[in-house]
Design an enzyme around this catalytic site. Structure first.
Site, PDB file in Angstrom:
ATOM      1  N   TYR A   1     -22.232  37.828  44.363  1.00  0.00           N
ATOM      2  CA  TYR A   1     -21.193  36.829  44.207  1.00  0.00           C
ATOM      3  C   TYR A   1     -21.742  35.477  44.629  1.00  0.00           C
ATOM      4  CZ  TYR A   1     -16.473  34.883  44.169  1.00  0.00           C
ATOM      5  OH  TYR A   1     -15.363  34.122  43.903  1.00  0.00           O
TER       6      TYR A   1
ATOM      7  N   LYS B   1      -8.035  56.824  25.763  1.00  0.00           N
ATOM      8  CA  LYS B   1      -9.095  56.284  24.913  1.00  0.00           C
ATOM      9  C   LYS B   1     -10.225  55.715  25.771  1.00  0.00           C
ATOM     10  CE  LYS B   1      -7.347  56.568  20.647  1.00  0.00           C
ATOM     11  NZ  LYS B   1      -7.993  57.143  19.472  1.00  0.00           N
TER      12      LYS B   1
ATOM     13  N   GLU C   1      -5.126  50.026  18.285  1.00  0.00           N
ATOM     14  CA  GLU C   1      -4.642  51.390  18.528  1.00  0.00           C
ATOM     15  C   GLU C   1      -3.124  51.437  18.453  1.00  0.00           C
ATOM     16  OE1 GLU C   1      -4.746  55.387  19.235  1.00  0.00           O
ATOM     17  OE2 GLU C   1      -6.477  54.073  18.961  1.00  0.00           O
ATOM     18  N   ASP C   2      -2.611  52.400  17.683  1.00  0.00           N
ATOM     19  CA  ASP C   2      -1.166  52.672  17.621  1.00  0.00           C
ATOM     20  C   ASP C   2      -0.355  51.427  17.291  1.00  0.00           C
ATOM     21  OD1 ASP C   2      -1.688  55.300  18.125  1.00  0.00           O
ATOM     22  OD2 ASP C   2      -1.260  55.212  20.260  1.00  0.00           O
TER      23      ASP C   2
ATOM     24  N   ASP D   1      -6.085  54.298  13.982  1.00  0.00           N
ATOM     25  CA  ASP D   1      -5.128  55.119  13.244  1.00  0.00           C
ATOM     26  C   ASP D   1      -5.461  55.148  11.756  1.00  0.00           C
ATOM     27  OD1 ASP D   1      -2.869  55.645  15.392  1.00  0.00           O
ATOM     28  OD2 ASP D   1      -3.484  53.566  15.554  1.00  0.00           O
TER      29      ASP D   1
ATOM     30  N   ALA E   1      -0.504  54.128   7.314  1.00  0.00           N
ATOM     31  CA  ALA E   1      -1.784  53.565   7.748  1.00  0.00           C
ATOM     32  C   ALA E   1      -2.919  54.565   7.552  1.00  0.00           C
ATOM     33  CB  ALA E   1      -1.693  53.148   9.211  1.00  0.00           C
ATOM     34  N   ALA E   2      -2.705  55.806   7.992  1.00  0.00           N
ATOM     35  CA  ALA E   2      -3.757  56.819   7.867  1.00  0.00           C
ATOM     36  C   ALA E   2      -3.979  57.206   6.412  1.00  0.00           C
ATOM     37  CB  ALA E   2      -3.390  58.046   8.696  1.00  0.00           C
TER      38      ALA E   2
ATOM     39  N   ASN F   1       0.800  67.169  12.844  1.00  0.00           N
ATOM     40  CA  ASN F   1       1.037  67.966  14.042  1.00  0.00           C
ATOM     41  C   ASN F   1       2.402  67.590  14.634  1.00  0.00           C
ATOM     42  OD1 ASN F   1      -1.301  69.579  14.359  1.00  0.00           O
ATOM     43  ND2 ASN F   1      -2.457  67.782  14.970  1.00  0.00           N
TER      44      ASN F   1
END
Length: 437
Positions: free
Chosen positions: A112, A167, A209-210, A235, A270-271, A347
């Site tokens: 530092y 993740k 993500e999502d 996704d 999206a997928a 799923n």
């Protein structure tokens, strides 16, 4: 990846008599419970204590399992029911730690003040040196607005934090990357784009993500255009990579030539759209899809796919059928054509059970239990960062899918997701492709 299952650990005592463990397993199975790990906790003089991990769909089914075990009698006792998932998340799953000890004033001076000022001056004069003297070169932002968390929908970014932590943990364990969750309190595309652009100097990659459809498409496209670091919406492209890998393996098992086959995609969110684009990038000549949304059908057409009006039409004309709708039982048994490959990937319940599809004449059928994005994103980013790539494009993604397929044993759909060799192979393939441009 949709997860509505409950996982509980049951501590069960059984007398040391052959067949008792089988009785317990049968009781759980008859109630629809799915047994995972079985751990022997204690072996007594005339009994055995075990922890059995059981997956059920809801609280009602859990109670049915408990009652079935308790009804066995004959000295079989259920001691406790614990929620190992919640326990594993207490305090979060990740933390930031120093890579070096700071125990003395000399060490403080180097790490530092005052020594750090010299490093700052160096980077000021030579900005590229930040990749050597900071964590930026090995850091990826995991960005979410919380609008499409798993199969739970728009639950907000804070509620989605456990996914982002997961993740980050997988980035670290499987690829040695520092993944940093970034939670946004807006779903406005312009605000998201502006925010990510402002934080991007601290990272060498952005994993979206999502983030829900349709705003995810514009956000990713704009960020790819504006930033000089790789951007990927998991996704879309993570799912598409693993799906392509699964299709390559399934076609090998069924004796089909994937590139010459007609591929149909049911569900163009999206997928689904990304899967179609991935198959086209791989070289599949005929890719079609169907969706109840006219906007989604138009989007597929813009990318070069063929929209079809109905599931029945798609099932009648396609050799390979992939479905990502989240609607159980959507594909009727009578729709299945002799010799088809069917990947019903939703799923926890697929659009058609593999056993039903095979009975109806499918050459190969599988559900989405093993098709997990974790097979893709760690190695994809590791390869991109190693190559210092400014993009993640379809050529790199196809290389990742082929690497996953090459690691898959004959008869399996995809490899074991925690096998480090798989992620090394994906990283190497992506880096090789990126450097070859």
């Amino acid at each position: 990846m949709i997860t509505k299952h409950m996982i509980r650990t049951l501590m069960i005592e059984t007398p040391t008599i052959p067949g008792n463990l089988g009785k317990v397993a049968t009781a759980i199975g008859l109630m629809g419970g799915d047994i995972g790990e079985v751990e022997t906790v204690k072996v007594g003089p005339n009994y055995t204590m075990r922890n059995m991990t059981v997956q059920v769909e809801n609280e009602e089914q859990l109670q049915e399992v408990i009652q079935a075990i308790e009804a066995l009698g004959e000295g079989i006792r259920l001691h406790t029911v614990s929620d190992e998932v919640l326990s594993a998340h207490e305090g979060g799953k990740i933390q930031m730690k120093s890579k070096m000890p700071i125990r003395t004033l000399a060490e403080l001076g180097r790490v530092y003040t005052p020594g750090v000022a010299d490093v700052c001056r160096l980077i000021e004069n030579e900005p590229e040196k930040a990749s050597i003297y900071t964590t930026i070169s090995n850091s990826v932002a995991i960005v979410t607005d919380g609008t499409a968390i798993l199969g739970l929908g728009n639950i907000g970014s804070v509620a989605g934090m456990p996914v982002m932590e997961g993740k980050a943990a997988l980035f670290d364990q499987l690829a040695g990357i520092s993944g940093i969750p970034i939670l946004l309190d807006t779903s406005d595309p312009e605000e998201i784009i502006r925010t990510v652009k402002h934080i991007s100097p601290g990272f060498s990659g952005i994993l979206l993500e999502d983030i829900g459809s349709p705003h995810c498409f514009d956000i990713e496209d704009r960020l790819k255009e504006d930033l000089n670091i790789p951007v990927m919406h998991d996704d879309q492209h993570g799912t598409a990579v693993v799906t392509l890998a699964a299709a390559i393996s399934a076609c090998k098992s069924a004796g089909l030539d994937l590139k010459e086959a007609k591929v149909g995609q049911i569900g163009l969110g999206a997928a689904g759209v990304a899967i179609c684009r991935m198959f086209m990038a791989y070289g599949v000549k005929a890719v079609c899809g169907t969706d109840k949304s006219e906007e989604a059908m138009d989007r597929l057409a813009q990318y070069g796919g063929q929209p079809l009006e109905s599931i029945k039409e798609l099932m009648d004309t396609c050799d390979i059928v992939i479905s990502t709708t989240g609607v159980p039982g959507l594909i009727k048994k009578e729709y299945v054509k002799q010799g088809q490959v069917i990947l019903a990937l939703s799923n926890p319940k697929p659009e058609i059970e593999p056993e039903e599809a095979l009975e109806a004449g499918a050459a190969y059928a599988a559900d989405g239990r093993s098709v997990n994005n974790v097979l893709g994103f760690p190695g994809i980013f590791r390869g991109a960062l190693n190559a210092k790539s400014k993009v993640i494009d379809h050529e790199m993604l196809v290389a990742a899918a082929e690497a996953i397929a090459s690691c898959t044993k004959h008869g399996d759909l995809v490899p074991q997701p925690l096998d480090p060799k798989v992620h090394q192979a994906v990283a190497a393939a992506v880096e090789r492709t990126a450097r070859g441009k």
